[in-house]
Design a protein around this motif. Structure first.
Motif, mmCIF file in Angstrom:
data_model
loop_
_atom_site.group_PDB
_atom_site.id
_atom_site.type_symbol
_atom_site.label_atom_id
_atom_site.label_comp_id
_atom_site.label_asym_id
_atom_site.label_seq_id
_atom_site.Cartn_x
_atom_site.Cartn_y
_atom_site.Cartn_z
ATOM 1 N N GLU A 12 0.833 -1.205 0.000
ATOM 2 C CA GLU A 12 0.000 0.000 0.000
ATOM 3 C C GLU A 12 0.866 1.253 0.000
ATOM 4 O OE1 GLU A 12 -3.660 1.881 -0.262
ATOM 5 O OE2 GLU A 12 -3.218 -0.250 -0.385
ATOM 6 N N LEU A 13 1.955 1.235 0.769
ATOM 7 C CA LEU A 13 2.885 2.368 0.784
ATOM 8 C C LEU A 13 3.476 2.594 -0.608
ATOM 9 C CD1 LEU A 13 4.588 4.535 2.240
ATOM 10 C CD2 LEU A 13 6.264 2.732 2.699
ATOM 11 N N LEU A 14 3.921 1.525 -1.219
ATOM 12 C CA LEU A 14 4.526 1.629 -2.545
ATOM 13 C C LEU A 14 3.514 2.120 -3.579
ATOM 14 C CD1 LEU A 14 7.131 1.094 -4.108
ATOM 15 C CD2 LEU A 14 6.379 -1.256 -4.415
ATOM 16 N N SER A 15 2.335 1.526 -3.616
ATOM 17 C CA SER A 15 1.363 1.904 -4.644
ATOM 18 C C SER A 15 0.825 3.319 -4.436
ATOM 19 C CB SER A 15 0.222 0.885 -4.721
ATOM 20 O OG SER A 15 -0.445 0.786 -3.498
ATOM 21 N N ARG A 16 0.541 3.694 -3.182
ATOM 22 C CA ARG A 16 0.062 5.062 -2.940
ATOM 23 C C ARG A 16 1.148 6.093 -3.227
ATOM 24 N NH1 ARG A 16 -3.904 5.584 2.292
ATOM 25 N NH2 ARG A 16 -5.260 3.844 1.770
ATOM 26 N N SER A 17 2.393 5.773 -2.868
ATOM 27 C CA SER A 17 3.492 6.710 -3.125
ATOM 28 C C SER A 17 3.660 6.938 -4.623
ATOM 29 C CB SER A 17 4.796 6.180 -2.524
ATOM 30 O OG SER A 17 4.700 6.077 -1.126
ATOM 31 N N LEU A 18 3.605 5.855 -5.398
ATOM 32 C CA LEU A 18 3.734 5.995 -6.854
ATOM 33 C C LEU A 18 2.563 6.790 -7.434
ATOM 34 C CD1 LEU A 18 5.064 2.454 -7.773
ATOM 35 C CD2 LEU A 18 6.334 4.605 -7.827
ATOM 36 N N LYS A 19 1.361 6.560 -6.910
ATOM 37 C CA LYS A 19 0.184 7.283 -7.398
ATOM 38 C C LYS A 19 0.310 8.779 -7.092
ATOM 39 C CE LYS A 19 -4.809 7.479 -7.182
ATOM 40 N NZ LYS A 19 -6.039 6.996 -6.583
ATOM 41 N N ILE A 20 0.718 9.101 -5.872
ATOM 42 C CA ILE A 20 0.893 10.509 -5.508
ATOM 43 C C ILE A 20 2.019 11.128 -6.340
ATOM 44 C CG2 ILE A 20 1.625 12.069 -3.655
ATOM 45 C CD1 ILE A 20 0.087 10.192 -1.716
ATOM 46 N N GLY A 21 3.085 10.377 -6.566
ATOM 47 C CA GLY A 21 4.174 10.860 -7.416
ATOM 48 C C GLY A 21 3.688 11.167 -8.820
ATOM 49 N N ASP A 22 2.829 10.309 -9.360
ATOM 50 C CA ASP A 22 2.259 10.559 -10.687
ATOM 51 C C ASP A 22 1.429 11.845 -10.697
ATOM 52 O OD1 ASP A 22 3.395 8.292 -11.757
ATOM 53 O OD2 ASP A 22 1.556 7.082 -11.657
ATOM 54 N N GLU A 23 0.666 12.064 -9.628
ATOM 55 C CA GLU A 23 -0.154 13.284 -9.537
ATOM 56 C C GLU A 23 0.717 14.539 -9.563
ATOM 57 O OE1 GLU A 23 -2.487 13.019 -5.964
ATOM 58 O OE2 GLU A 23 -3.519 11.217 -6.640
ATOM 59 N N HIS A 24 1.930 14.429 -9.057
ATOM 60 C CA HIS A 24 2.839 15.578 -8.989
ATOM 61 C C HIS A 24 3.922 15.516 -10.058
ATOM 62 C CE1 HIS A 24 1.321 17.277 -5.196
ATOM 63 N NE2 HIS A 24 0.979 16.030 -4.945
ATOM 64 N N ASN A 25 3.743 14.637 -11.037
ATOM 65 C CA ASN A 25 4.690 14.476 -12.146
ATOM 66 C C ASN A 25 6.111 14.174 -11.684
ATOM 67 O OD1 ASN A 25 2.797 14.869 -14.206
ATOM 68 N ND2 ASN A 25 2.945 17.080 -13.964
ATOM 69 N N VAL A 26 6.247 13.376 -10.638
ATOM 70 C CA VAL A 26 7.563 12.936 -10.184
ATOM 71 C C VAL A 26 7.945 11.733 -11.031
ATOM 72 C CG1 VAL A 26 8.889 11.982 -8.261
ATOM 73 C CG2 VAL A 26 7.196 13.774 -7.841
ATOM 74 N N GLN A 27 9.035 11.847 -11.778
ATOM 75 C CA GLN A 27 9.483 10.754 -12.630
ATOM 76 C C GLN A 27 10.087 9.651 -11.762
ATOM 77 O OE1 GLN A 27 8.979 10.614 -15.995
ATOM 78 N NE2 GLN A 27 7.794 12.465 -15.604
ATOM 79 N N THR A 28 9.637 8.423 -11.980
ATOM 80 C CA THR A 28 10.167 7.304 -11.213
ATOM 81 C C THR A 28 11.076 6.463 -12.096
ATOM 82 O OG1 THR A 28 8.381 5.779 -11.768
ATOM 83 C CG2 THR A 28 8.046 7.211 -9.855
ATOM 84 N N PHE A 29 11.750 5.542 -11.467
ATOM 85 C CA PHE A 29 12.630 4.624 -12.186
ATOM 86 C C PHE A 29 11.848 3.631 -13.031
ATOM 87 C CE2 PHE A 29 11.416 2.576 -8.328
ATOM 88 C CZ PHE A 29 11.273 1.240 -8.655
ATOM 89 N N LEU A 30 10.545 3.484 -12.800
ATOM 90 C CA LEU A 30 9.765 2.451 -13.480
ATOM 91 C C LEU A 30 9.712 2.643 -14.983
ATOM 92 C CD1 LEU A 30 6.802 2.053 -10.969
ATOM 93 C CD2 LEU A 30 8.800 0.584 -11.243
ATOM 94 N N GLY A 31 9.745 3.888 -15.438
ATOM 95 C CA GLY A 31 9.690 4.143 -16.876
ATOM 96 C C GLY A 31 10.945 3.744 -17.613
ATOM 97 N N LYS A 32 12.053 3.527 -16.905
ATOM 98 C CA LYS A 32 13.334 3.215 -17.536
ATOM 99 C C LYS A 32 13.488 1.742 -17.858
ATOM 100 C CE LYS A 32 15.801 6.912 -15.187
ATOM 101 N NZ LYS A 32 16.898 7.235 -14.283
ATOM 102 N N TYR A 33 12.672 0.889 -17.277
ATOM 103 C CA TYR A 33 12.897 -0.550 -17.398
ATOM 104 C C TYR A 33 11.740 -1.262 -18.048
ATOM 105 C CZ TYR A 33 16.553 0.770 -14.241
ATOM 106 O OH TYR A 33 17.630 1.392 -13.690
#
Length: 122
Positions: free
Chosen positions: A101-122
């Motif tokens: 839940e921490l991981l999924s909510r953090s990624l969702k909030i990051g998406d809302e704020h346009n925070v680029q994650t490492f997931l797009g690189k792989y």
């Protein structure tokens, strides 16, 4: 155990640690969130901060499963009084509910704020 055997074991452990450091991928991003805007996220953070390492990892429950491939994630949880490091292998809602839940909510909030994650690189 003989001293020679202990030294050999130590060498193997050191090589293993070097291998992990060499081939692991580490990535960190941070964001400051207004607490009032994310009350459910703050409640989740409080639940994680108050949970024991054992409750986060659920090793006994998860040792019944075999995961052939996936990702290992170390979660470092810092509070005013302690630092906990919980580990999970490919966490999901059943295996590690709080960490997932921490991981999924953090990624969702990051998406809302346009925070680029490492997931797009792989």
């Amino acid at each position: 155990m003989s001293e020679k055997t202990q030294k050999n074991i130590q060498k193997v452990i050191e090589r293993h640690e070097d291998y992990i450091k060499k081939y692991s991928v580490y990535h960190a991003k941070s964001i400051v969130l207004p607490a009032k805007k994310y009350p459910a996220y703050n409640s989740l953070l409080a639940a994680i901060a108050n949970a024991s390492k054992e409750a986060l990892e659920l090793k006994e429950k998860n040792e019944k499963f075999v995961k052939i491939d996936g990702v290992n994630i170390d979660f470092e949880i810092s509070t005013a009084s302690e630092i906990k490091i919980a580990q999970a292998h490919s966490p999901n809602a059943q295996s590690n509910p709080l960490l997932y839940e921490l991981l999924s909510r953090s990624l969702k909030i990051g998406d809302e704020h346009n925070v680029q994650t490492f997931l797009g690189k792989y």
